[in-house]
Design a protein around this motif. Structure first.
Motif, short mmCIF file in Angstrom:
data_model
loop_
_atom_site.label_atom_id
_atom_site.label_comp_id
_atom_site.label_asym_id
_atom_site.label_seq_id
_atom_site.Cartn_x
_atom_site.Cartn_y
_atom_site.Cartn_z
N PHE A 242 0.81 -1.22 0.00
CA PHE A 242 0.00 0.00 0.00
C PHE A 242 0.85 1.27 0.00
O PHE A 242 0.44 2.28 -0.55
N CYS A 243 2.01 1.23 0.64
CA CYS A 243 2.81 2.45 0.84
C CYS A 243 4.00 2.55 -0.09
O CYS A 243 4.61 3.60 -0.20
N GLU B 18 8.03 1.23 -1.16
CA GLU B 18 9.24 0.72 -0.49
C GLU B 18 9.55 1.52 0.77
O GLU B 18 9.58 2.74 0.74
N ARG B 19 9.76 0.82 1.86
CA ARG B 19 10.07 1.46 3.14
C ARG B 19 11.21 0.72 3.83
O ARG B 19 11.45 -0.45 3.57
N GLY C 92 4.79 0.66 11.64
CA GLY C 92 5.29 2.03 11.60
C GLY C 92 4.76 2.77 10.39
O GLY C 92 5.28 3.82 10.02
N GLY C 93 3.72 2.24 9.77
CA GLY C 93 3.15 2.87 8.59
C GLY C 93 1.65 2.68 8.56
O GLY C 93 0.95 3.15 9.44
N CYS C 94 1.16 1.89 7.60
CA CYS C 94 -0.28 1.81 7.36
C CYS C 94 -0.96 0.70 8.15
O CYS C 94 -2.16 0.49 7.99
N ARG C 95 -0.23 -0.04 8.97
CA ARG C 95 -0.76 -1.10 9.83
C ARG C 95 -1.30 -2.30 9.04
O ARG C 95 -2.09 -3.09 9.55
N ALA C 96 -0.83 -2.45 7.82
CA ALA C 96 -1.23 -3.63 7.05
C ALA C 96 -0.30 -4.79 7.37
O ALA C 96 0.90 -4.61 7.57
#
Lengths: 993, 91, 207
Positions: free
Chosen positions: B7-8, B10-11, B58-62
């Motif tokens: 969803f976000c 590359e992290r 630490g982002g979208c909780r997926a």
């Protein structure tokens, strides 16, 4: 007054003679120029002896002119900023610099420990293992302290580092390591193609070997090409050139580590600036143009001050206009070494002789020798006559067996070049052997990385430029940048010729690893003793294990091993390469995270109000929580906490409990979802009601507990413990997304939305009546125990009110939107004034929960079942839920499990401590009869004695039994009585009000 | 290490939490103790490609299902883990 | 009867001191502005109802709801992607609150107005300073106006998005951070910006 720079050339070099800098080495004053390193400035002042070696305390000089330096390590700066093992060859000179030599006493010139050389026979390879084997108790008492005094490097400051460090991220298409001809050409190509480029150069001047060796590029001198190239790069907004920055590591997914020495070149960083910055660079492609490292030849006396790598010698002469020697001999096995002769002659220095190990030399060099009036000796250096004042005479074994002697005060050595294969090998890539250059070259580089130029084993200037340019263009293209890179810069390639030579047999110590004092005979001994594998060789001799990671020694070491073990060099192989490429200060890894900012901190909504009240705070995970509120005249925490407990039990108190995790559970299937994650049922909870819930892990062990309320048909408000707030959210999301996707349920953390206060005590309701709107019915009938609903406060603010109790008293929890939390605390003080309201902290909260026998963190220990905690009856038999099946396993329902029980000391004046073991009365404590342990204790103001909770085998069946508490940690033994864990109001009448 | 969240994008690794093997499927209600035991404890120790759960907390909780090679750390596929561990009723 | 005053207090009220911080004598490279007292509603679609929610939201706001990490401005609100099938509605002045949105949007709504602190970061050195806090690539090509990210700073979850540029052309980065972490993260921001000089303000106005 600083001494004259006796060894500085009258002109030339990249030093700024208009900017003289004063510095001290071992207390003696010297001067140098802007543009010097500490090493070049010492050389310019005729200093040859700069340190003592690690094991034998041999006098050592400067060997190299770069980050591969094994010898010239100093303590840089003084006081809290003192930094040991700093390479003089990379430390930039600044005005006022102070450095001291290491590993010597009382002075560098007169070092008592140099007697270690006399004991050299016991300091051979593996000497730690062999010499100090027994008796074992001597190790800590005698051997280790003695060795630590005798062997070692510099001293740490021993005081907190006053400087700041930080960390930053950078992103690019093409990352380039090194700014020599290959690196600059790569940057040019990638930049022109439109790529976002980062070029890291560890030196403070860009150009790499071009700064020392010059050359002609595109028909102009290298220096002019460099400035033209830098000007072009400076005009590209997405090209970033970083000097004083070493790329030290390669990590997964195109992430690289680099250390930028932002202000190491100044006495101290300017205000608000950092000393060093750690970079995490994310790059689509990486071009390694880190060059090559010239390798020594191993011969007796090769560590004498004045013996220097040939390339370093010409760097000092050409770049720094400093002369390491006046009369220089060169020992080479390859064509490149001769460039030092050319540079030295050009600077007016004398060449004593060239000792060339190759059978033939070129006619050009032969004529250079005759013009320069120096002999060319075909053979090898077999010994050096000299000492701490440097080289005096050089013994030469001539091809054919004759011997010769050369008088010289400096010896330049070139054994060929090793490409810097560190970066390309950090993903366990094994470099491959190229016999035409007798060196390992990169192979198996991490994805997206390519080596170019000397780093790839192609040493010619023309090859460096064309390879670097091609690599830069290809990297940009691979990263999706397709602009026109133009044409590559052009230069001629130098002639390459090398006859491999690693080790010259001779009398006396011949060093392979200078920094760890590993000699050729140590390697031979290791082979004889069976340590033939390079990984064994490394550990047994410590070859390559010093701070320089064997940059100058590893290849020679394994070449010697290959020779004595009768294998080829590629068969012998290399050890695994690991980052960091250069030492990186721990401070840089910590960055901002030190002292008070070691980790992020969470503050409750009433924090600053509590600070005003003089609260004492405790760290609970990331939180700062008010632990108790001391009042004037109270002599210790116990007195304050006891007062707070009594105030709650007799009147009313309040406590900020906002740290509890809070989760909105929405959706038509919210009840069904909670039924699957809790052991008890929530789908049948009435709107406007709260219920205590317990969650298990899938293995049947208790995970977390808390109160969950139903605020609407499709909306529950779930609370977790403070400690598990984040983890429970993660667990519930896992259940929702991964395990039960068929349920229509949504989760949102609202932990920070609500400021939540517990209001407890017999007067709680009276206090609340002051603060809620008069229309609200707070009577037992209108708002019974475990009620939960929205209420309006005086002034119109909406709040959520829950009638739940952790303290055992008539109690409420009230939630207001968090920005009103501070006002809530102040208003509770106002509203409660007539009732003597008392704010209480986590200690009083803990005391009251122990009195009430409520479980908390120490009992939710990751080993206890619901039944162990006395909550087995909550486990529904009518539904499936997480952990149900595993909780029924034989061992988890065994009758002899340790279960929660209360304890009281038989001596009512005794203090209890958690952690004590429970042993049957009359038995000697031991693992065989250990029946549990004390989990929580407190002084109960209500019972006026210490009480506790414990996990004890069959505890509930043994109420009234006297058992023994054994506390070996504190040396305490005493008897306790097992009792009902609910010490206070066991029938719960008070909380039901 | 970097993970391309479905969803976000590359992290960096620090935004993610590792859970473990994404192969086991939660047995449906009524499964035997042995089946549940295997689900909870039995894991393959794969040298090579393996699928595993990562949480983008630490982002979208997926929750994500990531196929990663344990020898090289190479990630070959990433997809939302929606329903990946759900009981296969009737299976 | 005691008179109670219900004063809303920002979590940064103690830590935020209007003025200049860090390096002096240079033009501040960083501008930090806290925006106070906003309405922030998290909207999550019910299972399989993302399209319906999107339609309802479009009817309400006049724009398509972001279905990828982006922030969309409407005349009186900003819609910020916060995860799959969910978004934030950020507004001022009570225009979009739980009371007004719940009837209009068929989804799961949670009030987050008090759960977050909003700080906007701009200035010539904003990106340089943010590189110390954020692992996200904020290059204008990679993070243009309207880009958003659910990400972390200093190990703390934040929602980051790029708002409209300042009138002087400088980029503006907005950070929604958890309220209980705000003071800590604020100090980290000041530390990160200190070398460039920081101008500190707070406002009631949503940019």
């Amino acid at each position: 007054m600083a001494g004259a720079q006796t060894h500085r050339l009258g002109n030339g070099g990249l030093v700024d003679r208009s900017a003289p800098l004063n510095f001290r080495f071992d207390g003696k004053a010297f001067s140098g120029f802007q543009g010097d390193t500490l090493a070049s400035a010492l050389i310019a002042n005729g200093v040859k002896l700069v340190g003592r070696s690690f094991k034998y305390h041999r006098p050592r000089g400067i060997l190299t002119a770069g980050s591969e330096e094994p010898n010239a390590l100093v303590e840089l700066r003084t006081g809290a900023r003192r930094e040991p093992n700093t390479k003089a060859t990379t430390a930039e000179l600044y005005d006022g610099l102070e450095a001291a030599s290491q590993n010597r006493w009382p002075s560098l010139r007169h070092d008592v420990m140099s007697v270690n050389q006399l004991f050299a026979p016991i300091f051979v390879a593996g000497f730690y293992y062999k010499t100090f084997m027994w008796p074992a108790k001597f190790w800590e008492a005698i051997y280790e302290p003695a060795i630590r005094r005798a062997a070692g490097l510099g001293r740490a400051a021993g005081i907190a580092d006053p400087d700041h460090y930080d960390k930053a991220w950078a992103h690019c298409d093409v990352l380039i390591a090194g700014s020599g001809p290959a690196g600059l050409a790569a940057a040019l190509a990638a930049g022109r193609a439109g790529a976002r480029v980062i070029l890291c150069e560890e030196d403070f001047v860009l150009g790499g070997r071009l700064l020392s060796d010059g050359g002609m590029i595109d028909g102009e001198p290298a220096a002019e090409w460099i400035s033209r190239t830098l000007a072009e790069l400076a005009g590209m907004p997405d090209v970033r050139v970083m000097t004083r920055t070493t790329l030290f590591g390669v990590y997964d997914g195109g992430t690289y580590g680099a250390i930028e020495r932002v202000n190491d070149h100044l006495p101290s960083p300017p205000e608000h600036q950092v000393r060093q910055r750690l970079w995490r660079i994310v790059a689509k492609r990486c071009v390694v143009a880190a060059g090559a490292i010239e390798r020594p030849i191993v011969f007796a006396g090769n560590d004498t001050p004045g013996v220097m790598m040939a390339s370093a010698m010409r760097t000092y002469v050409a770049r720094y206009a400093a002369t390491p020697a006046k009369r220089i001999a060169l020992f080479t096995n390859n064509e490149d070494g001769w460039r030092t002769v050319e540079t030295a002659l050009g600077a007016g220095l004398q060449i004593a002789a060239v000792i060339d190990a190759r059978p033939e030399i070129s006619p050009a060099h032969r004529s250079l020798a005759s013009k320069g009036g120096f002999p060319v000796l075909h053979g090898s250096v077999s010994g050096v006559d000299g000492g701490k004042d440097g080289v005096r005479k050089i013994a030469v074994s001539l091809t054919g067996g004759a011997r010769a002697e050369v008088e010289a005060d400096g010896l330049a050595v070139s054994g060929g070049w090793n490409p810097a294969v560190g970066l390309t090998s950090y993903h366990r890539g094994r470099p491959k052997w190229r016999s035409d250059i007798s060196a390992f070259v990169p192979d198996g580089a991490p994805p997206g990385m390519v080596a170019a130029g000397a780093a790839n084993g192609d040493f010619g200037l023309g090859a460096c430029l064309s390879q670097g340019f091609a690599a830069g263009a290809a990297a940009a293209h691979d990263a999706g940048r397709t602009g026109n890179a133009g044409s590559a810069p052009v230069a001629d390639d130098e002639v390459f010729s090398l006859t491999p030579l690693w080790h010259v047999a001779g009398k006396g110590k011949a060093f392979v690893d200078y920094q760890h004092d590993v000699t050729a005979s140590d390697i031979e001994l290791a082979q004889r003793e069976g340590f033939e594998s390079v990984e064994h060789l490394k550990r047994y001799t410590t070859l390559g294990m010093a701070t320089d990671q064997g940059k100058t020694s590893n290849v020679a070491g394994l070449a010697i091993m290959a020779a004595v073990s009768g294998r080829s060099i590629p068969e012998t192989g290399t050890t695994i390469y690991r980052p960091p490429y250069v030492p990186v200060a721990i401070g840089a890894f910590a960055g901002h995270h030190r002292d008070g900012t070691f980790h992020a901190t969470r503050l409750t909504p009433s924090h600053h109000w509590a600070v005003e009240q003089g609260a004492v705070f405790v760290d609970t995970g990331l939180w700062k929580r008010a632990q108790w509120y001391p009042r004037a005249g109270e002599k210790d925490w116990l007195e304050s906490v006891t007062r707070e407990v009594k105030a709650v039990r007799s009147g009313v108190g309040f406590c900020d409990v906002s740290t509890l995790g809070k989760i909105d559970v929405h959706g038509p299937d919210a009840g069904a979802f909670l039924d699957r994650v809790y052991i008890n049922t929530f789908s049948n909870l009435a709107v406007g009601k709260a219920r205590y819930g317990l969650m298990l892990r899938e293995d049947g062990i208790v995970y977390d507990d808390g109160t969950t309320s139903r605020l609407a048909e499709d909306h529950y408000f779930l609370t977790t413990t403070t400690a598990k707030a984040g983890l429970v959210m993660q667990h519930l999301e896992f259940c929702r997304q991964v395990l039960f996707p068929e349920l229509d349920v949504q989760l949102t953390s609202v932990s920070d939305q609500w400021a939540q206060f517990s209001i407890a005590g017999p007067s709680a309701r009276e206090l609340l009546k002051q603060i809620v709107d008069e229309s609200e019915d707070l009577s037992n009938e209108g708002f019974p125990f475990m009620g939960a609903r929205e209420v309006t406060l005086r002034g119109g603010l909406k709040a959520r009110l829950f009638r739940i109790s952790f303290s055992g008293e008539m109690a409420f929890e009230i939630s207001v939107p968090a920005r009103f939390g501070d006002a809530m605390a102040r208003n509770l003080m106002l509203a409660g004034a007539p009732f003597g309201v008392t704010p209480y902290g986590t200690e009083a909260l803990g005391v009251m929960r122990v009195e009430k026998g409520h479980i908390a963190g120490p009992e939710l220990s990751g080993t206890t079942t619901a039944a162990d905690l006395g909550l087995g009856k909550m486990m529904s038999t009518k539904k499936d839920y997480i952990g149900r099946v595993m909780a029924g396993r034989e061992a988890l329902v065994a009758p002899d499990r340790q279960v929660v029980v209360g304890i009281k000391p038989t001596d009512e004046t005794r203090r209890l401590r958690s952690g004590a073991h429970i042993i049957p009365k009359g038995q000697t404590p031991g693992p065989g009869n250990d029946q549990g342990y004390v989990t929580s204790v407190c002084f109960s103001p209500t019972l006026n004695q210490w009480i506790g909770l414990a996990l004890v085998e069959r505890g509930r069946e043994r109420i009234g039994e006297i058992v023994h508490a054994h506390d070996p940690l504190r040396g305490e033994d005493y008897d306790v009585e097992l009792c009902n864990p609910v010490f206070y109001d066991p029938d719960g009448g008070r909380q039901r009000g | 290490m970097r993970i391309a969240c479905s969803f976000c994008g590359e992290r960096e690794l620090g935004e993610f939490t590792y859970l473990g093997d994404a192969k086991p499927v939660r047995p449906e209600a009524g499964a035997s103790e042995d089946e549940v035991f295997d689900y909870v404890y039995l894991r393959d120790n794969v040298a090579g490609a393996t699928s595993e759960y990562w949480y983008h907390g630490g982002g979208c909780r997926a929750w994500l299902k990531v196929t990663r090679n344990t020898l090289t750390h190479e990630i070959s596929s990433i997809e939302p883990a929606a329903g990946a561990g759900a009981a296969k009723v009737g299976a | 009867m005691v008179e109670f005053s219900w004063v809303s207090r920002s979590p940064l009220e103690h830590a935020l001191v209007t003025g200049t911080d860090g390096a002096r004598g240079i033009e501040a490279g960083i501008s930090l502005t806290e925006i106070r007292n906003f309405d922030l509603i998290q909207v999550m679609a019910r299972r399989g109802q993302a399209a319906e929610l999107g339609q309802a939201a479009k009817a309400r706001f006049g724009v398509a709801v972001p279905d990828a990490p982006k922030a969309v401005r409407t005349s009186d609100a900003t819609l910020i992607w916060s995860g799959p099938d969910q978004f934030f509605v950020l507004s001022k002045g009570g225009k979009h609150t739980m009371q007004t949105l719940e009837p209009a949007l068929s989804g799961s709504l949670s009030d987050q107005s008090h759960a977050r602190v909003l700080v906007s970061i701009s200035g010539a050195k904003a990106r340089t300073m943010l590189a110390k806090l954020s692992s996200i690539d904020l290059h204008p090509d990679a993070f243009p106006v309207g880009a958003a990210a659910a990400t972390s700073m200093d190990h703390t979850s934040v929602t980051l998005w790029r708002g409209g540029d300042r009138t002087d052309g400088q980029a503006v980065f907005n950070v929604l951070m958890f309220a209980t972490f705000a003071e800590s993260l604020w100090h980290t921001m000041l530390d990160s910006g200190a070398e460039y000089g920081v101008d500190i303000n707070h406002t009631e106005r949503l940019a």
